[in-house]
Design a protein around this motif. Sequence first.
Motif, mmCIF file in Angstrom:
data_model
loop_
_atom_site.group_PDB
_atom_site.id
_atom_site.type_symbol
_atom_site.label_atom_id
_atom_site.label_comp_id
_atom_site.label_asym_id
_atom_site.label_seq_id
_atom_site.Cartn_x
_atom_site.Cartn_y
_atom_site.Cartn_z
ATOM 1 N N SER A 73 25.975 -62.913 29.657
ATOM 2 C CA SER A 73 26.717 -61.809 28.814
ATOM 3 C C SER A 73 27.986 -61.556 29.103
ATOM 4 C CB SER A 73 25.880 -60.581 28.789
ATOM 5 O OG SER A 73 26.336 -59.371 28.262
ATOM 6 N N ALA A 74 28.141 -61.457 30.501
ATOM 7 C CA ALA A 74 29.536 -60.918 31.019
ATOM 8 C C ALA A 74 30.607 -62.356 30.709
ATOM 9 C CB ALA A 74 29.453 -60.664 32.617
ATOM 10 N N GLY A 75 30.054 -63.329 30.871
ATOM 11 C CA GLY A 75 31.005 -64.715 30.694
ATOM 12 C C GLY A 75 31.273 -64.636 29.299
ATOM 13 N N THR A 76 30.459 -64.317 28.268
ATOM 14 C CA THR A 76 30.640 -64.335 26.760
ATOM 15 C C THR A 76 31.768 -63.271 26.317
ATOM 16 O OG1 THR A 76 28.265 -65.388 26.425
ATOM 17 C CG2 THR A 76 29.610 -64.077 24.524
ATOM 18 N N THR A 77 31.369 -62.045 26.868
ATOM 19 C CA THR A 77 32.526 -60.905 26.579
ATOM 20 C C THR A 77 33.956 -61.261 27.269
ATOM 21 O OG1 THR A 77 30.595 -59.328 26.994
ATOM 22 C CG2 THR A 77 32.760 -58.368 27.309
ATOM 23 N N ALA A 78 33.986 -61.844 28.464
ATOM 24 C CA ALA A 78 35.423 -62.376 28.846
ATOM 25 C C ALA A 78 35.971 -63.265 27.876
ATOM 26 C CB ALA A 78 35.196 -62.827 30.312
#
Length: 154
Positions: A73-78
């Motif tokens: 999720s964090a990588g996708t948001t970034a």
Amino acid sequence: MSTPSGPAPGAALEIVHLLRATTVELGLHSARFAHRNGMHPTDVRALIALMDARRAGEEMSAGRLGGVLGLNSAGTTALVDRLEGAGLVRRVRGERDRRRVVIEVEDRAVELGWAFFGPLIERSVELLRGCDDHQLAAIRDFLTGVREAAAGGR
């Protein structure tokens, strides 16, 4: 020598090795596009996934995009923040469910991609024009089978 059940093992391996070499060249071509446009290779993969969804008339949520790319999720948001900041994608409300946020590719990204990949796409289409319906079906079936075999490792 061919058999009724298919090509000789050497011919089949030659085609598999040619596919591998083609995959390497396509990866290098994509990397040149990423480098030229100050992108990470994952950015390019995300844009391709979003363009494929657009062409299929499908909505792409951030969660689905992350799943396609193998990101958390964090990588996708970034990733989405980076692409949105570059003016290549936008977050919008879903058409089918207005509570849902989906990611759409901007026309600018399509134009940027076409300017770089267009000549390769056009050359590929030109090569396929020399094939009859039976040959096109065989090529489609082969590539679909290889893709499914590769995806089986996910």
